[in-house]
Each structure stands twice: as C-alpha cells, then as structure tokens.
Scaffold this motif. Structure first.
Motif, mmCIF file in Angstrom:
data_model
loop_
_atom_site.group_PDB
_atom_site.id
_atom_site.type_symbol
_atom_site.label_atom_id
_atom_site.label_comp_id
_atom_site.label_asym_id
_atom_site.label_seq_id
_atom_site.Cartn_x
_atom_site.Cartn_y
_atom_site.Cartn_z
ATOM 1 N N ASN A 1 0.830 -1.202 0.000
ATOM 2 C CA ASN A 1 0.000 0.000 0.000
ATOM 3 C C ASN A 1 0.865 1.253 0.000
ATOM 4 O O ASN A 1 2.094 1.199 0.084
ATOM 5 C CB ASN A 1 -0.960 0.012 1.185
ATOM 6 N N MET A 2 0.217 2.380 -0.113
ATOM 7 C CA MET A 2 0.870 3.679 0.067
ATOM 8 C C MET A 2 0.549 4.167 1.473
ATOM 9 O O MET A 2 -0.624 4.273 1.849
ATOM 10 C CB MET A 2 0.350 4.689 -0.966
ATOM 11 N N SER B 1 -8.208 11.202 1.267
ATOM 12 C CA SER B 1 -9.566 10.656 1.331
ATOM 13 C C SER B 1 -9.785 9.670 0.188
ATOM 14 O O SER B 1 -9.001 9.610 -0.760
ATOM 15 C CB SER B 1 -10.606 11.785 1.260
ATOM 16 N N LEU B 2 -10.869 8.922 0.302
ATOM 17 C CA LEU B 2 -11.335 8.053 -0.769
ATOM 18 C C LEU B 2 -12.586 8.688 -1.367
ATOM 19 O O LEU B 2 -13.270 9.485 -0.713
ATOM 20 C CB LEU B 2 -11.665 6.661 -0.231
ATOM 21 N N ALA C 1 -8.945 1.315 -1.874
ATOM 22 C CA ALA C 1 -9.258 0.996 -0.478
ATOM 23 C C ALA C 1 -8.246 1.701 0.413
ATOM 24 O O ALA C 1 -7.167 2.115 -0.040
ATOM 25 C CB ALA C 1 -9.218 -0.510 -0.241
ATOM 26 N N GLY C 2 -8.605 1.836 1.683
ATOM 27 C CA GLY C 2 -7.691 2.501 2.613
ATOM 28 C C GLY C 2 -8.012 2.160 4.047
ATOM 29 O O GLY C 2 -9.139 1.796 4.383
ATOM 30 N N LEU C 3 -6.986 2.242 4.898
ATOM 31 C CA LEU C 3 -7.202 2.183 6.341
ATOM 32 C C LEU C 3 -7.534 3.592 6.814
ATOM 33 O O LEU C 3 -6.963 4.576 6.336
ATOM 34 C CB LEU C 3 -5.953 1.671 7.053
ATOM 35 N N LEU C 4 -8.430 3.676 7.795
ATOM 36 C CA LEU C 4 -8.940 4.977 8.232
ATOM 37 C C LEU C 4 -8.823 5.138 9.741
ATOM 38 O O LEU C 4 -9.142 4.203 10.497
ATOM 39 C CB LEU C 4 -10.423 5.112 7.848
ATOM 40 N N PHE C 5 -8.354 6.314 10.163
ATOM 41 C CA PHE C 5 -8.414 6.664 11.579
ATOM 42 C C PHE C 5 -9.856 6.975 11.967
ATOM 43 O O PHE C 5 -10.660 7.424 11.139
ATOM 44 C CB PHE C 5 -7.557 7.895 11.868
ATOM 45 N N ILE C 6 -10.187 6.744 13.234
ATOM 46 C CA ILE C 6 -11.489 7.167 13.751
ATOM 47 C C ILE C 6 -11.551 8.695 13.805
ATOM 48 O O ILE C 6 -12.543 9.316 13.444
ATOM 49 C CB ILE C 6 -11.718 6.565 15.160
ATOM 50 N N ALA C 7 -10.471 9.325 14.273
ATOM 51 C CA ALA C 7 -10.381 10.785 14.350
ATOM 52 C C ALA C 7 -8.913 11.149 14.479
ATOM 53 O O ALA C 7 -8.095 10.312 14.876
ATOM 54 C CB ALA C 7 -11.172 11.313 15.546
ATOM 55 N N PRO C 8 -8.544 12.387 14.171
ATOM 56 C CA PRO C 8 -9.358 13.459 13.593
ATOM 57 C C PRO C 8 -9.334 13.377 12.072
ATOM 58 O O PRO C 8 -8.545 12.630 11.495
ATOM 59 C CB PRO C 8 -8.616 14.707 14.062
ATOM 60 N N ARG D 1 -3.466 3.845 1.499
ATOM 61 C CA ARG D 1 -4.348 3.753 0.335
ATOM 62 C C ARG D 1 -3.740 2.816 -0.683
ATOM 63 O O ARG D 1 -2.507 2.743 -0.825
ATOM 64 C CB ARG D 1 -4.562 5.133 -0.285
ATOM 65 N N VAL D 2 -4.594 2.094 -1.357
ATOM 66 C CA VAL D 2 -4.170 1.237 -2.457
ATOM 67 C C VAL D 2 -5.232 1.301 -3.551
ATOM 68 O O VAL D 2 -6.429 1.435 -3.250
ATOM 69 C CB VAL D 2 -3.966 -0.217 -1.973
ATOM 70 N N THR D 3 -4.801 1.282 -4.803
ATOM 71 C CA THR D 3 -5.750 1.213 -5.919
ATOM 72 C C THR D 3 -5.639 -0.154 -6.582
ATOM 73 O O THR D 3 -4.630 -0.852 -6.456
ATOM 74 C CB THR D 3 -5.480 2.310 -6.963
ATOM 75 N N PHE D 4 -6.705 -0.526 -7.253
ATOM 76 C CA PHE D 4 -6.719 -1.828 -7.930
ATOM 77 C C PHE D 4 -7.636 -1.752 -9.144
ATOM 78 O O PHE D 4 -8.364 -0.756 -9.327
ATOM 79 C CB PHE D 4 -7.152 -2.942 -6.971
ATOM 80 N N SER D 5 -7.601 -2.797 -9.962
ATOM 81 C CA SER D 5 -8.466 -2.849 -11.140
ATOM 82 C C SER D 5 -9.930 -2.782 -10.709
ATOM 83 O O SER D 5 -10.301 -3.308 -9.660
ATOM 84 C CB SER D 5 -8.227 -4.147 -11.916
#
Lengths: 147, 171
Positions: B48-49, B95-96, B134-141, B148-152
C-alpha cells in the motif's frame, strides 16, 4: 523510524551555548511494539500508558542496540518532558527537550540518555562522548523523533 | 514537571538529517467470499501507500495525544474504506471517493513491530458499486486516511462479501 538527539553545553552564568552536537539515536524494538498497539487503539491504561513522557540520563557507555530495555547505569534526576510537534522537509516530528541544570547530576560522567514511556518502556537510547557535569554548565538535550 | 521553560538559549542551526528510507510498510490482501458456497478467491494483493496523515498521527501518538476528539482515545485506525477513484496513490492522499466503510473486526500482532487489521464488507453493502481503491482509516481526527491502495475496477455484488487483511510493519 528515526530519532536525533542534540546535546547543547550551556554556560550557567551567561546562558550562552558553548557547543552543540547532534547524534542519530537508536529507536528500540519496544517502541515499535508500543506504536503498533497505539495505531490499533491500545494506548494502555491509566498509570501504564505507552506514550513518551520522560528523559533519563546515565553513565553507561555500552553501545546502544534496538534490544535495549534500560540505560546501562541510570542516574537521577529523571526529567519529565512534554511533546512539541513540527513539520520540516516533508517529515513530521515530535520533539522532547530537557535540561540538566547547574545544580543537577554534578560529578557524574554522563555518557548515555534515553526516552522513557509512561509505562517505563525504553523508547530510544543514545550513548555519546563523556559529558563531565559540573555546576558551571547546563546541558540541554533536544530529542526529535520522525514520523 | 519539566524544567524546559527555565532556559531559552538560541537554537542551533538546522541540520540536514533527512533521508527517504521507508519506515512503515503495509500490505493488503483482499479476498472475495461467495456467501452461498463459501468459495474464496484472492482478488487483490499488494503493497500500500502510507500517506502523510499516518506519519502525522504517529508522532502525536508518541507524544500521548490520544484525544483529538472527545474524552476517550479516538486517534487510532478503526475502519477500512472502499472507494471509486482509480487515480494512482500518492503520499498526499487524504480521502477516498464515494467511500463505503467496513468496521475492523479483529486486530492482531503478527510480530512485535507489526499490526494486522481485518474487516469484512458484507454481502448487503456496496452492491452495484465499481470499486477501485481501499484505505485504512483513523477514527479521528479528519482527515482520516492512513493508507491507500488502488486496484483494477471490481463491481461488488450481493453474491460476495469482501474480506480484508491489512498489515502494517513499523521499521
């Protein structure tokens, strides 16, 4: 993960910097474990939390390794530190600063320093050329960890 | 308390201490599971990035800043997001697009310097949407994006649930 320790020798009478040197430190494996847990929301419980809150000094000269859990020969005082944050050159940093005052740690050949987490985990350690602490000098220790 | 405020000698000149060694690595394994047959197939597996926002939050965790919002710790990775943009990843991403989220189900620690998040985008969620990221996300802030990663392009359907395994390694 990287960190850098700047040591400044300061004249206690004039408050002027006499010399300054910067060392790259060793981040311990234990701090990486702390961070892995904090990223997942496990920050520890009251009285045993995983963040950095103190700086410690010692007279040990054994070279630092990532497996270090303690300073080799710690001395007092241990200094509380509060974080400050910066963004430089595309990197985020957290910085901790402490001073050994003119009347502190005199007579000790100080050769090591470390950052401690609130749960006493050693976060980082650095050895350096002997600092002979006397009441003529204040020593400032500025520690930056890169995010 | 610290004695740091007792002295304010001038700061030393900035030192050139920069390099570009990657210090966090991440890897995602995205598996589709047929909800009727139980068949599973890996539909994407990649590095991922790690975006700058993760590095921003990491130094604040080291300093004990767990409470950017509210009275309980929220500065942690707690969701997995899926989006529709196929624009290549950069470390400035924040962001996504058209995001659909899955709650992280389990957290494990495969090694002393790593953490693995798993979550499921269920069979009733995101159907008909063509996902590309797709991406991993913090709850806040905010901003919440950590990786982030992109795919077909892949269209989600009710026949399948998507299972995510995302590992971060701290170097």
């Amino acid at each position: 993960m990287k960190g850098f320790l700047e040591i400044r020798k300061i004249c206690a009478k004039t408050n002027k910097i006499i010399s300054s040197e910067i060392h790259e430190n060793t981040i311990t494996s234990a701090l990486r474990t702390q961070l892995a847990h904090m990223l997942a929301g496990d920050v520890g419980s009251s009285g045993s939390m995983k963040y950095i809150d103190r700086m410690q000094f010692g007279s040990g000269s054994l070279a630092e390794t990532a497996a270090d859990q303690y300073l080799q020969f710690p001395i007092t005082p241990i200094k509380d530190v509060t974080p400050s944050y910066s963004y430089t050159g595309g990197y985020y940093y957290v910085e901790f600063e402490a001073f050994l005052e003119a009347d502190e740690a005199n007579g000790f050949p100080i050769q090591e320093a470390g950052l401690l987490c609130e749960d006493d985990t050693l976060a980082a350690r650095k050895t350096f050329n002997t600092v002979d602490k006397t009441n003529e000098y204040i020593f400032g220790f500025r520690w930056k960890i890169r995010g | 308390m610290s004695d740091k405020n007792k002295h304010h000698p001038p700061q030393s000149p900035p030192q050139n201490i920069e390099d570009h060694i990657p210090e966090i690595k991440g890897k995602i394994v995205l598996t589709a599971k047929n909800v009727k047959t139980g068949e599973k197939k890996v539909i994407h597996e990649d590095k991922n990035m790690v975006v700058k926002n993760l590095r921003y939050n990491r130094v604040r965790l080291l300093g004990g800043s767990f409470l950017p919002v509210g009275d309980s710790p929220t500065r942690y990775i707690g969701q997995i997001g899926f989006g529709t943009s196929g624009t290549a990843e950069t470390e400035d991403d924040s962001s996504l697009t058209g995001m659909v989220t899955a709650t992280i189900g389990t957290v494990t620690y495969p090694a002393s310097n790593s953490v693995k998040f798993t979550g499921t985008l269920g069979s009733t969620v995101g159907n008909g949407v063509v996902f590309r990221e797709a991406g991993l996300l913090f709850i806040a802030p905010a901003p919440y994006l950590a990786t982030r990663v992109t795919f077909s392009a892949m269209e989600k359907s009710s026949m399948w649930q998507w299972e995510v395994s995302w590992t971060l390694i701290l170097l």
